[in-house]
Motif scaffolding. Structure first.
Motif, PDB file in Angstrom:
ATOM      1  N   ARG A 258     -21.308  -5.335  40.096  1.00  0.00           N
ATOM      2  CA  ARG A 258     -21.748  -5.601  41.468  1.00  0.00           C
ATOM      3  C   ARG A 258     -23.111  -4.956  41.737  1.00  0.00           C
ATOM      4  NH1 ARG A 258     -18.764  -6.069  46.812  1.00  0.00           N
ATOM      5  NH2 ARG A 258     -20.361  -5.599  48.350  1.00  0.00           N
ATOM      6  N   SER A 259     -23.272  -3.703  41.282  1.00  0.00           N
ATOM      7  CA  SER A 259     -24.524  -2.993  41.515  1.00  0.00           C
ATOM      8  C   SER A 259     -25.698  -3.704  40.832  1.00  0.00           C
ATOM      9  CB  SER A 259     -24.403  -1.556  41.011  1.00  0.00           C
ATOM     10  OG  SER A 259     -25.640  -0.884  41.112  1.00  0.00           O
ATOM     11  N   LEU A 260     -25.495  -4.163  39.588  1.00  0.00           N
ATOM     12  CA  LEU A 260     -26.576  -4.834  38.870  1.00  0.00           C
ATOM     13  C   LEU A 260     -26.951  -6.158  39.530  1.00  0.00           C
ATOM     14  CD1 LEU A 260     -25.487  -4.144  35.183  1.00  0.00           C
ATOM     15  CD2 LEU A 260     -27.407  -3.122  36.416  1.00  0.00           C
ATOM     16  N   ILE A 261     -25.947  -6.881  40.021  1.00  0.00           N
ATOM     17  CA  ILE A 261     -26.236  -8.143  40.718  1.00  0.00           C
ATOM     18  C   ILE A 261     -27.025  -7.882  41.992  1.00  0.00           C
ATOM     19  CG2 ILE A 261     -25.191 -10.094  41.929  1.00  0.00           C
ATOM     20  CD1 ILE A 261     -22.901  -9.992  39.917  1.00  0.00           C
ATOM     21  N   GLU A 262     -26.624  -6.855  42.736  1.00  0.00           N
ATOM     22  CA  GLU A 262     -27.344  -6.511  43.964  1.00  0.00           C
ATOM     23  C   GLU A 262     -28.790  -6.137  43.662  1.00  0.00           C
ATOM     24  OE1 GLU A 262     -24.879  -3.425  45.553  1.00  0.00           O
ATOM     25  OE2 GLU A 262     -23.947  -4.761  47.005  1.00  0.00           O
ATOM     26  N   GLN A 263     -29.000  -5.347  42.614  1.00  0.00           N
ATOM     27  CA  GLN A 263     -30.360  -4.949  42.261  1.00  0.00           C
ATOM     28  C   GLN A 263     -31.205  -6.160  41.877  1.00  0.00           C
ATOM     29  OE1 GLN A 263     -30.702  -1.459  39.606  1.00  0.00           O
ATOM     30  NE2 GLN A 263     -28.537  -1.070  40.013  1.00  0.00           N
ATOM     31  N   ALA A 264     -30.610  -7.092  41.150  1.00  0.00           N
ATOM     32  CA  ALA A 264     -31.351  -8.291  40.758  1.00  0.00           C
ATOM     33  C   ALA A 264     -31.721  -9.122  41.982  1.00  0.00           C
ATOM     34  CB  ALA A 264     -30.513  -9.118  39.778  1.00  0.00           C
ATOM     35  N   LEU A 265     -30.795  -9.250  42.921  1.00  0.00           N
ATOM     36  CA  LEU A 265     -31.074 -10.035  44.127  1.00  0.00           C
ATOM     37  C   LEU A 265     -32.169  -9.383  44.965  1.00  0.00           C
ATOM     38  CD1 LEU A 265     -27.413 -10.997  45.132  1.00  0.00           C
ATOM     39  CD2 LEU A 265     -29.189 -12.541  44.283  1.00  0.00           C
ATOM     40  N   VAL A 266     -32.120  -8.058  45.067  1.00  0.00           N
ATOM     41  CA  VAL A 266     -33.153  -7.357  45.834  1.00  0.00           C
ATOM     42  C   VAL A 266     -34.510  -7.512  45.152  1.00  0.00           C
ATOM     43  CG1 VAL A 266     -33.961  -5.075  46.544  1.00  0.00           C
ATOM     44  CG2 VAL A 266     -31.573  -5.715  46.895  1.00  0.00           C
ATOM     45  N   ARG A 267     -34.535  -7.377  43.835  1.00  0.00           N
ATOM     46  CA  ARG A 267     -35.797  -7.448  43.098  1.00  0.00           C
ATOM     47  C   ARG A 267     -36.430  -8.828  43.219  1.00  0.00           C
ATOM     48  NH1 ARG A 267     -35.836  -5.320  37.017  1.00  0.00           N
ATOM     49  NH2 ARG A 267     -35.036  -3.517  38.163  1.00  0.00           N
ATOM     50  N   THR A 268     -35.597  -9.881  43.313  1.00  0.00           N
ATOM     51  CA  THR A 268     -36.120 -11.244  43.393  1.00  0.00           C
ATOM     52  C   THR A 268     -36.135 -11.782  44.815  1.00  0.00           C
ATOM     53  OG1 THR A 268     -33.910 -12.201  43.015  1.00  0.00           O
ATOM     54  CG2 THR A 268     -35.271 -11.720  41.073  1.00  0.00           C
ATOM     55  N   SER A 269     -35.912 -10.896  45.790  1.00  0.00           N
ATOM     56  CA  SER A 269     -35.883 -11.301  47.210  1.00  0.00           C
ATOM     57  C   SER A 269     -34.859 -12.399  47.465  1.00  0.00           C
ATOM     58  CB  SER A 269     -37.273 -11.742  47.682  1.00  0.00           C
ATOM     59  OG  SER A 269     -38.203 -10.695  47.520  1.00  0.00           O
ATOM     60  N   GLY A 270     -33.724 -12.325  46.780  1.00  0.00           N
ATOM     61  CA  GLY A 270     -32.634 -13.262  47.016  1.00  0.00           C
ATOM     62  C   GLY A 270     -32.715 -14.562  46.245  1.00  0.00           C
ATOM     63  N   ASN A 271     -33.656 -14.688  45.322  1.00  0.00           N
ATOM     64  CA  ASN A 271     -33.784 -15.919  44.532  1.00  0.00           C
ATOM     65  C   ASN A 271     -32.703 -15.927  43.443  1.00  0.00           C
ATOM     66  OD1 ASN A 271     -34.703 -17.736  42.349  1.00  0.00           O
ATOM     67  ND2 ASN A 271     -36.497 -17.990  43.661  1.00  0.00           N
ATOM     68  N   VAL A 272     -31.731 -16.809  43.595  1.00  0.00           N
ATOM     69  CA  VAL A 272     -30.587 -16.828  42.686  1.00  0.00           C
ATOM     70  C   VAL A 272     -31.000 -17.216  41.265  1.00  0.00           C
ATOM     71  CG1 VAL A 272     -28.336 -17.871  42.242  1.00  0.00           C
ATOM     72  CG2 VAL A 272     -28.997 -17.302  44.577  1.00  0.00           C
ATOM     73  N   SER A 273     -31.897 -18.164  41.133  1.00  0.00           N
ATOM     74  CA  SER A 273     -32.312 -18.614  39.801  1.00  0.00           C
ATOM     75  C   SER A 273     -33.001 -17.490  39.032  1.00  0.00           C
ATOM     76  CB  SER A 273     -33.239 -19.825  39.920  1.00  0.00           C
ATOM     77  OG  SER A 273     -32.555 -20.914  40.526  1.00  0.00           O
ATOM     78  N   GLN A 274     -33.927 -16.787  39.708  1.00  0.00           N
ATOM     79  CA  GLN A 274     -34.613 -15.674  39.045  1.00  0.00           C
ATOM     80  C   GLN A 274     -33.641 -14.545  38.728  1.00  0.00           C
ATOM     81  OE1 GLN A 274     -38.064 -14.410  41.242  1.00  0.00           O
ATOM     82  NE2 GLN A 274     -38.853 -16.486  41.473  1.00  0.00           N
ATOM     83  N   SER A 275     -32.699 -14.297  39.642  1.00  0.00           N
ATOM     84  CA  SER A 275     -31.704 -13.248  39.402  1.00  0.00           C
ATOM     85  C   SER A 275     -30.842 -13.598  38.197  1.00  0.00           C
ATOM     86  CB  SER A 275     -30.824 -13.063  40.643  1.00  0.00           C
ATOM     87  OG  SER A 275     -31.580 -12.659  41.750  1.00  0.00           O
ATOM     88  N   ALA A 276     -30.472 -14.867  38.064  1.00  0.00           N
ATOM     89  CA  ALA A 276     -29.661 -15.293  36.921  1.00  0.00           C
ATOM     90  C   ALA A 276     -30.406 -15.073  35.610  1.00  0.00           C
ATOM     91  CB  ALA A 276     -29.275 -16.762  37.085  1.00  0.00           C
ATOM     92  N   ARG A 277     -31.744 -15.326  35.604  1.00  0.00           N
ATOM     93  CA  ARG A 277     -32.520 -15.095  34.391  1.00  0.00           C
ATOM     94  C   ARG A 277     -32.588 -13.611  34.056  1.00  0.00           C
ATOM     95  NH1 ARG A 277     -35.629 -19.505  36.365  1.00  0.00           N
ATOM     96  NH2 ARG A 277     -37.025 -18.114  37.504  1.00  0.00           N
ATOM     97  N   LEU A 278     -32.729 -12.768  35.082  1.00  0.00           N
ATOM     98  CA  LEU A 278     -32.752 -11.326  34.839  1.00  0.00           C
ATOM     99  C   LEU A 278     -31.444 -10.832  34.234  1.00  0.00           C
ATOM    100  CD1 LEU A 278     -34.505  -9.901  38.045  1.00  0.00           C
ATOM    101  CD2 LEU A 278     -35.411  -9.934  35.721  1.00  0.00           C
ATOM    102  N   LEU A 279     -30.334 -11.412  34.686  1.00  0.00           N
ATOM    103  CA  LEU A 279     -29.011 -10.960  34.256  1.00  0.00           C
ATOM    104  C   LEU A 279     -28.485 -11.738  33.054  1.00  0.00           C
ATOM    105  CD1 LEU A 279     -27.480 -10.611  37.831  1.00  0.00           C
ATOM    106  CD2 LEU A 279     -28.182  -8.745  36.329  1.00  0.00           C
ATOM    107  N   ARG A 280     -29.291 -12.692  32.554  1.00  0.00           N
ATOM    108  CA  ARG A 280     -28.870 -13.505  31.409  1.00  0.00           C
ATOM    109  C   ARG A 280     -27.564 -14.243  31.711  1.00  0.00           C
ATOM    110  NH1 ARG A 280     -33.078 -11.036  30.855  1.00  0.00           N
ATOM    111  NH2 ARG A 280     -33.896 -10.135  28.910  1.00  0.00           N
ATOM    112  N   LEU A 281     -27.492 -14.821  32.907  1.00  0.00           N
ATOM    113  CA  LEU A 281     -26.294 -15.558  33.322  1.00  0.00           C
ATOM    114  C   LEU A 281     -26.676 -16.987  33.689  1.00  0.00           C
ATOM    115  CD1 LEU A 281     -24.520 -13.029  35.754  1.00  0.00           C
ATOM    116  CD2 LEU A 281     -23.767 -13.659  33.460  1.00  0.00           C
ATOM    117  N   GLN A 282     -25.665 -17.873  33.614  1.00  0.00           N
ATOM    118  CA  GLN A 282     -25.853 -19.200  34.183  1.00  0.00           C
ATOM    119  C   GLN A 282     -25.927 -19.079  35.700  1.00  0.00           C
ATOM    120  OE1 GLN A 282     -26.299 -22.071  32.614  1.00  0.00           O
ATOM    121  NE2 GLN A 282     -26.088 -21.157  30.556  1.00  0.00           N
TER     122      GLN A 282
END
Length: 300
Positions: free
Chosen positions: A259-283
């Protein structure tokens, strides 16, 4: 200056004439005035009326900037955390490392800046206990982000060689010092590797387990406490989670990490789900499922 004349007349006569009114109205007010300027200098340079200054300057109160009264910061954090908390969510909590960083920050915006920062953290991390590494640098003032980077560098330096940290904490020579001394000893004429090993044990008595029994499966007495202390110090130096004596729920820990890593990715990308997915190596669809699972609010 024209407005100053009107305000002075109100303070002296305690009456006002509303726009469009035919007669004046009496008023009974107490005036609290605040400024960040030096009014005596403003009077001397003709930008503030002297008679109005002395009319207002009945009981002066000088407030120091927040950076000069850092002991107020923990109380202010608790106050604004409770103030901005939503009705169904407990206030955010500040761990000691984050509180220490906030007390080191200079606060150019004073209490107003602190209140806005707590409001921001409440929106991003509602109901959580916040540690300094939890906060995205983009969500902090530049000065506070710099303190976060310095703290991260110190942690990396400590975890790079935990035995060096352990040596310093226990008042013993560091491992690198011992290695140099042992190498010198082994190079001396008539010395053997076994002699050097014995000497290294003497230089680092904590490296061997003092009261351990090689032919038993249990450790008792002071030896157990000693071993546990050493293990805890090494885990602290490496930034690892220490396993409590009664254990913990591994699944819950993994959930919190995810949960913490997902939150950090969302904050870093200003809520952009596609960019967050690339950061987390997820679909992208997998990330959306996890966002819904944890009921995460996208920034902005």
């Amino acid at each position: 200056l024209d407005m100053q004349v009107k305000l002075l007349r109100v303070l002296q006569e305690r009456t006002i004439l509303p726009v469009g009114a035919a007669r004046e109205i009496e008023v009974d007010v107490r005036v609290v005035a605040a400024t960040h300027k030096n009014l005596e200098k403003e009077v001397a340079e003709g930008r503030f009326r002297e008679d109005l200054y002395y009319r207002l300057n009945v009981l002066p109160c000088q407030t120091s900037p927040l950076r000069e009264r850092t002991l107020d910061i923990p109380d202010l954090l608790a106050f604004y955390a409770a103030h901005y908390a939503r009705s169904a969510t407990p206030p955010i909590r500040f761990a000691s490392d984050l509180t220490d960083a906030l007390m080191r920050y200079r606060w150019p915006g004073n209490v107003r800046e602190l209140a806005n920062l707590v409001d921001r953290f409440t929106t991003l991390y509602a109901g959580k206990e916040l540690h300094l590494p939890d906060i995205a640098p983009s969500m902090m003032p530049a000065g506070l982000a710099q303190i976060q980077r310095e703290a991260a560098e110190q942690r990396r330096g400590a975890s790079a060689c935990p035995l060096e940290v352990l040596s310093a904490m226990m008042g013993e020579p560091s491992a690198s010092t011992v290695c140099a001394q042992v190498a010198e000893r082994a190079a001396e004429p008539g010395s053997s590797a076994a002699d050097a090993e014995v000497e290294s044990d003497a230089l680092m008595p904590w490296r061997t387990a003092p009261p351990y029994a090689a032919d038993t499966e249990t450790v008792t007495g002071d030896g157990e406490a000693y071993a546990h202390d050493v293990e805890e110090i090494i885990c602290m130096a490496q930034g690892m989670v220490q396993l409590p004596p009664d254990g913990l729920a591994l699944k819950d820990q993994l959930v919190q990490i995810e949960r913490s890593l997902i939150e950090q990715a969302l904050v870093r990308t200003s809520g952009n789900v596609s960019q967050s997915a690339r950061l987390l190596r997820l679909q992208r669809t997998t990330l959306i499922e996890k966002i819904n699972k944890y009921d995460l609010r996208l920034p902005g």
